[in-house]
Motif scaffolding. Structure first.
Motif, PDB file in Angstrom:
ATOM      1  N   GLU A  57       0.810  -1.214   0.000  1.00 55.00           N
ATOM      2  CA  GLU A  57       0.000   0.000   0.000  1.00 55.00           C
ATOM      3  C   GLU A  57       0.847   1.270   0.000  1.00 55.00           C
ATOM      4  O   GLU A  57       0.305   2.374   0.050  1.00 55.00           O
ATOM      5  CB  GLU A  57      -0.931   0.004   1.225  1.00 55.00           C
ATOM      6  N   LYS A  58       2.178   1.122  -0.046  1.00 52.08           N
ATOM      7  CA  LYS A  58       3.049   2.295   0.020  1.00 52.08           C
ATOM      8  C   LYS A  58       4.325   2.041  -0.781  1.00 52.08           C
ATOM      9  O   LYS A  58       4.633   0.908  -1.153  1.00 52.08           O
ATOM     10  CB  LYS A  58       3.401   2.617   1.478  1.00 52.08           C
ATOM     11  N   PHE A  59       5.067   3.129  -1.034  1.00 51.53           N
ATOM     12  CA  PHE A  59       6.373   3.041  -1.682  1.00 51.53           C
ATOM     13  C   PHE A  59       7.438   2.730  -0.636  1.00 51.53           C
ATOM     14  O   PHE A  59       7.555   3.432   0.365  1.00 51.53           O
ATOM     15  CB  PHE A  59       6.732   4.361  -2.375  1.00 51.53           C
ATOM     16  N   PHE A  72       5.495  -1.148  -4.487  1.00 49.60           N
ATOM     17  CA  PHE A  72       4.715   0.005  -4.917  1.00 49.60           C
ATOM     18  C   PHE A  72       3.270  -0.167  -4.462  1.00 49.60           C
ATOM     19  O   PHE A  72       2.802  -1.296  -4.276  1.00 49.60           O
ATOM     20  CB  PHE A  72       4.752   0.151  -6.439  1.00 49.60           C
ATOM     21  N   PRO A  73       2.539   0.916  -4.307  1.00 51.13           N
ATOM     22  CA  PRO A  73       1.106   0.801  -3.981  1.00 51.13           C
ATOM     23  C   PRO A  73       0.383  -0.009  -5.063  1.00 51.13           C
ATOM     24  O   PRO A  73       0.475   0.299  -6.251  1.00 51.13           O
ATOM     25  CB  PRO A  73       0.627   2.251  -3.951  1.00 51.13           C
ATOM     26  N   SER A  74      -0.301  -1.060  -4.646  1.00 51.60           N
ATOM     27  CA  SER A  74      -0.948  -1.969  -5.591  1.00 51.60           C
ATOM     28  C   SER A  74      -2.334  -2.341  -5.101  1.00 51.60           C
ATOM     29  O   SER A  74      -2.672  -2.152  -3.925  1.00 51.60           O
ATOM     30  CB  SER A  74      -0.108  -3.246  -5.784  1.00 51.60           C
ATOM     31  N   THR A 125      -0.392   8.315 -12.785  1.00 52.53           N
ATOM     32  CA  THR A 125       0.346   8.267 -11.518  1.00 52.53           C
ATOM     33  C   THR A 125       0.161   6.903 -10.864  1.00 52.53           C
ATOM     34  O   THR A 125      -0.775   6.164 -11.166  1.00 52.53           O
ATOM     35  CB  THR A 125      -0.142   9.355 -10.543  1.00 52.53           C
ATOM     36  N   VAL A 126       1.086   6.601  -9.926  1.00 55.27           N
ATOM     37  CA  VAL A 126       0.985   5.420  -9.075  1.00 55.27           C
ATOM     38  C   VAL A 126       1.104   5.896  -7.643  1.00 55.27           C
ATOM     39  O   VAL A 126       2.153   6.429  -7.253  1.00 55.27           O
ATOM     40  CB  VAL A 126       2.097   4.390  -9.396  1.00 55.27           C
ATOM     41  N   GLY A 127       0.048   5.710  -6.858  1.00 55.52           N
ATOM     42  CA  GLY A 127       0.085   6.206  -5.491  1.00 55.52           C
ATOM     43  C   GLY A 127       0.314   7.703  -5.426  1.00 55.52           C
ATOM     44  O   GLY A 127       1.082   8.173  -4.569  1.00 55.52           O
ATOM     45  N   ASN A 128      -0.288   8.450  -6.359  1.00 52.91           N
ATOM     46  CA  ASN A 128      -0.175   9.912  -6.452  1.00 52.91           C
ATOM     47  C   ASN A 128       1.242  10.375  -6.790  1.00 52.91           C
ATOM     48  O   ASN A 128       1.591  11.538  -6.584  1.00 52.91           O
ATOM     49  CB  ASN A 128      -0.627  10.580  -5.139  1.00 52.91           C
ATOM     50  N   LYS A 129       2.080   9.483  -7.307  1.00 54.79           N
ATOM     51  CA  LYS A 129       3.426   9.847  -7.727  1.00 54.79           C
ATOM     52  C   LYS A 129       3.603   9.535  -9.205  1.00 54.79           C
ATOM     53  O   LYS A 129       3.115   8.523  -9.691  1.00 54.79           O
ATOM     54  CB  LYS A 129       4.491   9.081  -6.917  1.00 54.79           C
TER      55      LYS A 129
END
Length: 709
Positions: free
Chosen positions: A112-114, A163-165, A184-188
């Motif tokens: 859920e996070k980088f 990575f957020p998945s 974007t991926v996870g707002n990045k």
């Protein structure tokens, strides 16, 4: 009766008064072969059931060949498959081996996070919770991240970055979103991949697409599911209305066939005209709209079908097609106006037959049940055969340049073999299920046998229905005093005769048709797999073969249909029945041209009318154009999803009813030709044909002067 005298009406049995009651079994050899094939089919199903495991389809499999989420295993609570390095899925070996060259493990939830492994090594000293979270995506449990990044890469124990998945098809895929038009991926938009490189969301998206081509369809699939959940009861209501409308048309054809025919005509022409008007209106509305001038070639293949409806070219194409169809129907009406009178008389006679034997309208339900059983059995065996065997592991390298690429390996001892030393970074991953036993070597052959017997059974079920209906309608035709002379339970009796005496003949005709269909499937398979290697000459020959086999299948279906009618009447074997049916039609080729095709045209218009009426009502309902009459669903994502479902379903319902009608008309037509050759209308040899139909045929001069006298 000798072969030479087969076509001479004078040699016919003058006491013939309907389907032959005393019969003997026909085409016994083919019946035995058919039964043996069914027994073999059952044995194949048992073998596939013993060796196959459908869980291999239901559950994703990790790199060690273990199921994710299988009960009673350590992975019972780990239902999702996680890829260590998704970027390696851009390797060319993905296309060749259908496997991503990276370690795959089962996890209970997606990241859920980088986080990167190098970041964890620094943060572990101050906060151990980060490592606790990160370690759940490693192959084995570690107390602390003591290994260096190089060791982790060599031992392949942990991913170098997460990575957020979100789970999709029980696999962890990056959680993509669009922000101000940017992916974007996870707002990045950019992030570290754990190896010192900076990556962007587009690169990650390309890697994910190589793993699963249908990732783009996730949103559309959910929206379609929502549309079905919102409109299922409207779809069901539309199908019920189509059933009652078809039933009503069949009943009304008995009393007002002429009027109803023109209702068909006006209705079909009106519905197509409405479609032309709607297409023209949409075309005009798109004038001046941005990008509406683009063509289908410009936008390419899109998963969002609604984009095609925003192009003027789409609506213009629809309008041209509908205009051509409208002109074709009008020209058919002009040139076939005289023949339509005979068709109407024949339809009236068919309606009387169905009215006296109403159980024939229920028979399509029995055919549907038989076909459903055959399709289900074939699908289950195909799945079990595809999942038969033991896990097979193969060498996969990220770059795909190892000489041992795609060779089998043992994951337990792989790291100690010469392959691991000769190909740095190579992995021994699960590839598929197979084996070296005799059974596993013949699985492709078993799949072909499964398909062939499936086609044979499907055609047999259809042939059984045609023969049973033909026997029932022949009992009606050859009853001199209708309905008093019609035998009791004619459909049940005809069905029993077909099963008891003519299973071999029906299997023979079905075998011929199944053989042609399997050849067509093989040609299609070769065309798809050799398309890039073909030149223009081979493509031309391929198209010619496809066309020839399609024509052959159409001709065989026509001959089989008439042969089954002769089998139902006379009880002879398939070859004799097919020959006599062909000779009978050739002796009455004028009547065939006048009556048979025109009647089929009328029935097709009936199907179009039923489908068109339901389709127009569904279109007005799903597009909210009937708010003052009835309020339909107001929150559809794609109105064409339930609309197409209703249209296709309505056509299948109408086809089920009108197919009985078509079989009735074909049987009456064959009996009519036989009647004219056997009898002359005198007191000793009266016609079994209804007086009204006979009078119409006299006016059209389809009964010879000798027969009329």
């Amino acid at each position: 009766m000798s072969d030479e005298d087969a076509g001479d009406p004078k040699t016919f049995d003058l006491n013939f008064k309907g389907p032959v009651a005393k019969r003997s079994c026909t085409d016994v050899l083919c019946c035995i072969i058919f039964i043996l094939c069914i027994i073999g089919y059952i044995i194949l199903g048992l073998l596939a059931w013993v060796h196959g495991d459908p869980r291999r389809v239901a559950y994703p499999t990790d790199s060690k060949g273990h199921f994710c989420g299988q009960k009673g295993t350590p992975n019972e609570n780990k239902t999702i498959l996680f890829y260590f390095n998704l970027f390696s899925c851009t390797s060319p070996s993905v296309v060749i081996n259908l496997q991503c060259p990276t370690t795959q493990i089962c996890v209970s939830k997606c990241p859920e996070k980088f986080l990167t492994y190098m970041e964890i090594q620094f943060t572990y000293r101050t906060n151990k919770n980060y490592w606790t979270y990160y370690s759940q995506f490693c192959k084995s449990t570690f107390v602390k991240p003591a290994k260096t990044l190089t060791q982790v890469l060599l031992d392949d124990d942990c991913p170098i970055a997460i990575f957020p998945s979100k789970p999709f098809l029980q696999r962890c895929f990056p959680d993509f979103s669009t922000k101000n038009g940017t992916l974007t991926v996870g707002n990045k938009t950019t992030f570290e991949d754990g190896s010192g490189k900076t990556r962007n969301a587009i690169e990650l998206r390309a890697a994910a697409n190589r793993v699963n081509k249908i990732l783009d369809a996730r949103t559309i699939g959910m929206k379609i599911f929502e549309d079905y959940a919102t409109t299922w009861y409207w779809i069901l209501l539309g199908l019920i209305i189509a059933m009652f409308l078809s039933w009503m048309f069949v009943i009304l054809l008995r009393y007002i066939a002429g009027l109803l025919f023109w209702v068909f005509m006006v209705g079909v022409i009106g519905i197509i005209g409405y479609g032309i008007g709607h297409c023209y209106q949409e075309y005009c509305n798109l004038q001046g709209q941005p990008n509406s001038h683009l063509t289908v070639y410009d936008i390419g293949i899109q998963t969002d079908i609604s984009m095609y409806f925003q192009l003027k070219q789409t609506w213009f194409t629809f309008m041209v097609i509908l205009c051509l169809l409208e002109v074709f129907i009008i020209l058919m009406l002009i040139f076939l106006r005289e023949r339509i009178r005979i068709s109407i008389a024949l339809l009236k006679e068919g309606s009387k037959a169905i009215g006296y034997i109403p159980t024939t309208l229920v028979y399509p339900l029995l055919t549907f049940i038989f076909l459903s059983i055959c399709i289900s059995y074939w699908a289950v065996i195909a799945v079990y055969l595809a999942t038969s065997g033991v896990p097979v592991y193969k060498v996969i390298t990220p770059e795909g340049q190892c000489k041992h690429e795609n060779t089998t390996c043992d994951p337990e001892i792989f790291n100690t073999t010469e392959i691991a030393k000769a190909c740095p970074g190579a992995q021994c991953n699960f590839a598929f299920y197979g084996g070296k036993s005799l059974y596993h070597q013949y699985i492709p052959t078993f799949q072909i046998f499964n398909l062939f017997v499936f086609l044979w059974l499907i055609n047999f079920v259809i042939a059984l229905g045609q023969c049973a209906l033909a026997g029932a309608f022949a009992s009606y035709y050859w009853a001199l005093k209708k309905p008093d002379d019609i035998p009791p339970y004619p459909l049940f009796t005809a069905f029993g005769r077909a099963i008891r005496y003519h299973t071999g003949s029906l299997a023979f005709g079905s075998l011929i048709l199944a053989s042609i269909q399997i050849f067509r499937i093989v040609l299609e398979y070769l065309d798809r797999h050799l398309k890039e290697a073909q030149n223009n000459i081979s493509k031309f020959l391929q198209c010619c073969l496809k066309c020839c086999f399609w024509c052959l299948e159409t001709v065989v279906k026509f001959l089989n249909r008439n042969a089954y009618i002769m089998i139902a009447i006379y009880g002879k074997n398939f070859c004799k029945s097919a020959r006599e049916a062909f000779n009978l039609l050739m002796r009455n080729v004028l009547k065939v041209a006048v009556m048979d095709n025109v009647t089929d045209f009328v029935l097709i218009l009936g199907k179009i009318l039923v489908t068109g009426c339901i389709g127009v009502l569904a279109f007005l309902l799903f597009t909210q154009r009937l708010p003052t009459i009835i309020e339909g669903p107001t929150s559809l994502n794609y109105y064409w999803v339930p609309l197409l479902t209703v249209i296709i379903g309505s056509y299948l319902v109408a086809h089920g009813f009108f197919s009985v009608y078509a079989m009735c008309v074909d049987t009456i037509f064959i009996c009519f030709c036989e009647d004219l050759e056997r009898n002359d209308g005198s007191t000793e040899k009266p016609y079994f044909l209804a007086p009204t139909l006979h009078g119409t045929l006299n006016k059209m001069q389809l009964v010879s002067q000798k027969q009329k006298e």
